[in-house]
Each structure stands twice: as C-alpha cells, then as structure tokens.
Design an enzyme around this catalytic site. Structure first.
Site, PDB file in Angstrom:
ATOM      1  CG  HIS A   1      -0.944  -9.482  -5.791  1.00  0.00           C
ATOM      2  ND1 HIS A   1       0.344  -9.039  -5.598  1.00  0.00           N
ATOM      3  CD2 HIS A   1      -0.847 -10.768  -6.238  1.00  0.00           C
ATOM      4  CE1 HIS A   1       1.192 -10.018  -5.912  1.00  0.00           C
ATOM      5  NE2 HIS A   1       0.506 -11.065  -6.303  1.00  0.00           N
TER       6      HIS A   1
ATOM      7  CG  ASP B   1       6.144 -17.118  -8.395  1.00  0.00           C
ATOM      8  OD1 ASP B   1       6.896 -16.407  -9.069  1.00  0.00           O
ATOM      9  OD2 ASP B   1       4.916 -17.153  -8.566  1.00  0.00           O
TER      10      ASP B   1
ATOM     11  CG  ASP C   1       2.988 -10.438 -11.858  1.00  0.00           C
ATOM     12  OD1 ASP C   1       2.832 -11.615 -11.497  1.00  0.00           O
ATOM     13  OD2 ASP C   1       3.330  -9.531 -11.081  1.00  0.00           O
TER      14      ASP C   1
ATOM     15  NE  ARG D   1       8.167 -11.145  -3.937  1.00  0.00           N
ATOM     16  CZ  ARG D   1       7.211 -10.882  -4.835  1.00  0.00           C
ATOM     17  NH1 ARG D   1       6.228 -10.035  -4.520  1.00  0.00           N
ATOM     18  NH2 ARG D   1       7.227 -11.454  -6.009  1.00  0.00           N
TER      19      ARG D   1
ATOM     20  CE  LYS E   1       9.335 -12.755  -9.090  1.00  0.00           C
ATOM     21  NZ  LYS E   1       8.446 -13.895  -8.797  1.00  0.00           N
ATOM     22  CG  HIS E   2       7.485  -7.978 -10.610  1.00  0.00           C
ATOM     23  ND1 HIS E   2       8.187  -7.982  -9.428  1.00  0.00           N
ATOM     24  CD2 HIS E   2       6.686  -9.080 -10.568  1.00  0.00           C
ATOM     25  CE1 HIS E   2       7.826  -9.015  -8.684  1.00  0.00           C
ATOM     26  NE2 HIS E   2       6.931  -9.709  -9.350  1.00  0.00           N
TER      27      HIS E   2
ATOM     28  NE  ARG F   1       4.757 -19.431  -4.834  1.00  0.00           N
ATOM     29  CZ  ARG F   1       4.155 -18.409  -4.262  1.00  0.00           C
ATOM     30  NH1 ARG F   1       3.747 -18.503  -2.998  1.00  0.00           N
ATOM     31  NH2 ARG F   1       3.954 -17.293  -4.912  1.00  0.00           N
TER      32      ARG F   1
END
Length: 608
Positions: free
Chosen positions: A253, A141, A326, A210, A240-241, A149
C-alpha cells in the site's frame, strides 16, 4: 427451518470436502459442448456492446454512501470531488461500470444488512438502465478476522491464521460457506478471499494473520477448502495475492516490495496455494503489487508483468479465470507509471478486472485511448469481457433476477446456527502457548480479575473495543472483573495505574497487540509480573508477541480481536472449553531469530 437446513448443508458439504481432500470438489470444468454454447450466448451480448461499454465492464471502482441514488450530502460532495459524479448510480451510467466494491468506515457503504441489500438493489437498477443492461458484479473484502467489512448483524468468523491454528478443513470450508451464504443473501457475489500467501516473514506488515500460516502444504489445503466453501455458496472466490506476498517486510500500500525468492523457492513456498486454488476451481485470482526478479527480471510489479500474469499464471499454471488487480490506488503499482498507463499495462499483462483506480476518469480514458490507438485490440478487450461475463453468468446474474429480498436477509444473515458454528470454530482455534504450574484454567477461587492492555477497536465497530468486551465476557462466566484499556503505547502514568489496579486482584488478564522490541507493552507486562499477581497473557493479533514478553506464566493467542474470538478465549481461560489450537507459524526468539522459541504445531491443552 431455514437455519437448520443451512446448518445441515454446511455439515454435509464439510464432510464431503474433507473426504475429497479439499481439492477438485467442485468437479471438472463445464463440458466443452456446454461451455461452447455458454460462450456463444455471452459473445452475442458482447457483440451488442459499444467499446465504451466493454471498457466499463473491466472497472471495479469505489464510491461513497449507503444509497445508490440518495446518499448523504457529505457523501455526495465526496463523490463529486473524487469521482466527478454525486452517486454510484451516476458513476455506473457515466462509465458503463461493470462492478463496484463495498467498504465500511471511510467509504460509508455499510451500516447494516438491510441497508446493504437495498444498496445492492439500487446498484443493480442502475446497471440494468444502461444501453446494454448487464447486472453489476458487487465485490467486497470480507476475509473475516482482522479484515472485515460487514460487521453488525452478520456472522463474524475466525480469520485465516486462526483457522490455520484449528487445522480443520471442515472448519475452513464451513467458514467460507457460511460467509458466502450470507454475502449472497445481500446480493454480493464476489469476495476477495481467501488469502493464499504463505506468511514466512514474522515482520510482514500487510499479510500476517490474514494468512493461514507458514507451511505451504497446510496453507494449500486450507485455501482449497475455503475456495470450495465460498463457491458452493454461490460466491466468486478470489485467491490472493499472486505470485505471493508472504515474505516481505514492506506494505505494498505504501511502497513496492521485492520478493527475493529464487525460482526454486517460489515453486516450493509461494506457488502451491495458488495451484491448489486453481485445482479447486477458483474463479478469480488477485495480483500483487510487488517485484519478483526470479519470475520477471524487468522488475515491473507483478500486476503489470506479462511474464508473471500471462507466462506463469495463465501458461504455466493453466488458470483460465478472471485475473483481478489489487487496488490500483496503492503505491506499489504507481511507482513507475502514471495513473493513465497503469490500467493499460495491467490489461496488456493479462489482467481482466481493474480494481479501485485512484481516478476513474483518468483510468477509463487511458484505456479508451489505448483501444482507439490500437495499443489494445478490441479482440483483447473482448477476451477480458468474456471472462467477466462468465463469472457473472456463473453467479446467476445473467439468467435470473439480480435483486435480493429483505426476507432472505432476515432468514440468512446472522442466522442463529451460523453464529453458533462460528463460536465453536473459534474455540477450536484458540491456542495455549504457555501454562506454567497450571495457571490456567483460572481456579474457582480466583474470581476477582483485572483485564488490562491493548484494546483495538473492532474492525467494523469503533465503539466496541477489546478490553471491555473481554472483561464483559469473563464477567458473564462468573468472574468479578474490572478493566483498564492501556492501548498499544501506554505511558508511565498509565502503566502505574494498571499496576495499582492489579493489587488485590486474584489474577490479571493482559492483552497485547503487535509487540515490538521497543514497545511500551513490554514494560506493562513486566511491571504486572512484578506485582506477584498471576498474569494471563492474550495476544489479540500476532502470535509472535510472546517472544517479546519474557516469562509469563500463561499465554494464549486468539489471532484477532473480534467478539467471536475474544469470547472463545474467555471460555478457554475459564476452563469451559479445552484449548485445541496449534501454532500455524513458528515463533522465533526475539534476541536470536535463528532459534525457534515455539515451533509450528505447538499448542497445549489442559490434559497435557
């Protein structure tokens, strides 16, 4: 010379993507005869695979450690406790794993580019040791901005909402191309980016910056440009998503959000960026763990919904690539079914890659049991394996060496011209919202500055935080700076200390991070304004912060707090560059959300 060639390729390709309108730049799909011959070749590979090997190709698990075969003892212990093996090499061997995902921080997969490259080579050695040797598809990601990352050593680029503020298809393309080129040099071939969600809810806790913005047409163009940039660099991009996570106040999440858009609203708001990504040739699309009653009245999460994945994404939108779930450890997909059933239902719904199962043994054996019982046919299994092998083949994993060279890492990752391009892009995204009485740029006489406020740590380096780095950047531009990090929830004593430090300064630069109606950051800014010292406000994440702060004389938005964005904001504050960013989202009044405080498209320059 390599850096110069990369820069030239980026510029030339950027011109191409703009001229083509950022759609269909990859050209038509492979000619039928070529695709048929490729599939025949891939089906021969599938024909040599056991059921167990086919199932393993579907999974993309996490793991701990910086090495494929010799991680630290702590990471071995964590792998053993959670995965039942000590190393990722053992994980690949036990479950015939087809792909892995890297994380920084908690998973300890990433330290520096050379270590990542060696980890990737170790993963590939383990994959080629399988009974049916097929290289792994290594995923990450690396959205940039708030979601990064690989930090140290790699080029840091503005994130999606910053690029949306820049409104440049060439910059969106270049960011994807530069990032993709560096990922490819590390042996990473699938990036779960770009975000195609349209952020129409300012309270969205999980998408927010994002997203490229709130206008479906603008988001669509930026998504298509970035998909093209990544895939021109040899990376499997992932929009995404699906079917759209932009209008929710809940994080999938931690719960199961519900999107209340009607079918007409979904067609108008959520669908266009995914249609644009498909038109641009996107190779993979990630699902969302949320309910969309207008698309599926069963109220199953989209990840588990045949009506949404097969009916809408495949049949209506015509997407023939890889559907990635996901992360399957998220609460949004685990509220109705057990961890053994979730991957089975995702496959039955139309998914191909099963990302981040919370328990790989339970998930793998759940799918194996479903295949043995006939609930999932071997033909259905082969469909997903074929789609996964297609993208592996496109990435060059089935026809060339999957290994990467340290020389390429040195030559490509963090290349000087890449970093220069990132800095220039960041300058074009910084947005000036308020500039009363021409407070900015700070005049030459205003040299003594206090930098104060929220100071989130860098996304991939907790030792570096916002306020001291911003103070350092301003110091390098000729100001005499002191700084005080007050955090997101400053107490009364901390606020008093900030007010005392402001006295005698020529100006105060105050950073904010996600200011809410009851946030102590509001009190901090109010108290600083009461000193009479000119206050310059910088929102280091959400551009919505200004709605909570009253009448500040100058306010900017950087959309993130990475070093490239902070240094660009410093150059804007100093007048070294003119602010050019335009809000990609509207900012509503805090006391009356029906009224717009700053419309999308608002942004001042020093020449207005």
């Amino acid at each position: 010379m390599q850096d110069r060639n990369l820069s030239r390729r980026t510029v030339l390709a950027s011109a191409t993507v703009v001229a083509a309108g950022a759609t269909g730049v990859l050209g038509a799909a492979a000619a039928p005869a070529v695709a048929h011959r490729r599939d025949d070749r891939l089906k021969k590979i599938i024909g040599r695979m056991s059921i167990e090997a086919k199932i393993g190709q579907l999974f993309v698990p996490y793991f701990y450690g910086t090495s494929a075969t010799s991680p630290s003892q702590t990471d071995q212990d964590r792998n053993l406790a959670e995965l039942g093996v000590r190393t990722v090499a053992e994980l690949i061997a036990k479950y015939h794993i087809g792909g892995v995902i890297y994380f920084s921080g908690w998973a300890n997969n990433i330290q520096d580019p050379h270590q990542v490259a060696e980890l990737t080579n170790g993963v590939q050695r383990a994959s080629l040791a399988l009974p049916t040797p097929i290289p792994s598809l290594v995923s990450i990601d690396q959205e940039h901005g708030a979601n990064v990352r690989i930090g140290s050593g790699a080029t840091q680029l503005p994130g999606a909402m910053a690029l949306g503020a820049g409104r440049s298809l060439a910059d969106a393309y270049a960011a994807g191309f530069i990032s993709g080129t560096e990922l490819a040099a590390l042996g990473i071939h699938q990036n779960f980016a770009p975000v195609a969600d349209v952020n129409v809810n300012p309270a969205n806790p999980v998408i927010n910056v994002r997203s490229f913005g709130a206008d479906p047409r603008d988001v669509s163009r930026m998504v298509a440009a970035q998909v093209t940039g990544y895939q021109r660099a040899g990376i499997i991009a992932c929009a995404k998503h699906f079917p759209g996570h932009g209008d929710t106040g809940q994080d999938s999440h931690t719960g199961l959000p519900v999107i209340t858009h009607t079918r007409e609203e979904w067609d108008r708001v959520d669908a266009p960026p995914f249609k644009a990504a498909i038109a641009a040739g996107v190779d993979s699309i990630m699902t969302a763990h949320l309910q969309v009653p207008s698309l599926d009245p069963s109220n199953d999460p989209a990840t588990l919904s045949p009506a949404i994945l097969q009916g809408v994404l495949r049949d209506e939108l015509g997407f023939g690539g890889v559907i990635v779930t996901d992360a399957l450890n998220m609460a949004g997909v685990r509220t109705k079914y057990g961890d053994d059933r979730v991957p089975v239902l995702a496959l039955k719904a139309g998914a191909d890659q099963l990302l981040f199962p919370p328990d790989i043994d339970v998930a793998y054996n759940g799918v194996l049991a479903a295949v043995r019982s006939g609930e999932i046919t071997e033909d259905r299994l082969d469909e997903s394996v074929l789609r996964i092998l297609r993208i592996k083949d496109k990435a060059g994993l089935l026809t060339g060496s999957p290994y990467v060279s340290p020389k390429d890492v040195d030559r490509v990752v963090g290349a000087r011209l890449h970093r220069l391009a990132a800095s220039r892009i960041a300058e074009r995204t910084t947005t000036l919202l308020v500039n009363e009485d021409r407070t900015l740029p700070l005049r030459p006489g205003r040299r003594k500055l206090l930098v104060v406020g929220a100071s989130p740590a860098f996304p991939t380096d907790s030792t570096r935080t916002t306020v001291p780095v911003l103070a350092e950047a301003l110091g390098e531009l000729g100001y005499s700076t002191t700084h005080l990090a007050t955090g997101r929830t400053p107490d009364a004593a901390t606020i008093d200390a900030a007010v005392a430090a402001a006295r005698g300064r020529d100006a105060v630069v105050v950073t904010t991070d996600n200011v809410g109606a009851t946030s102590a950051q509001r009190t901090l800014v109010s108290r600083l304004l009461s000193t009479g010292v000119p206050v310059v406000h910088l929102a280091v994440r959400n551009p919505y912060d200004i709605a909570q702060l009253g009448s500040v004389p100058a306010s900017l938005a950087s959309y993130c707090w990475t070093e490239v964005e902070l240094r660009a904001a410093a150059r804007v504050i100093a007048g070294r560059v003119d602010p050019r960013g335009k809000l990609p989202v509207p900012v509503q009044r805090a006391d009356d959300p029906a009224e717009i405080l700053f419309a999308a498209g608002h942004g001042l320059s020093y020449h207005d």
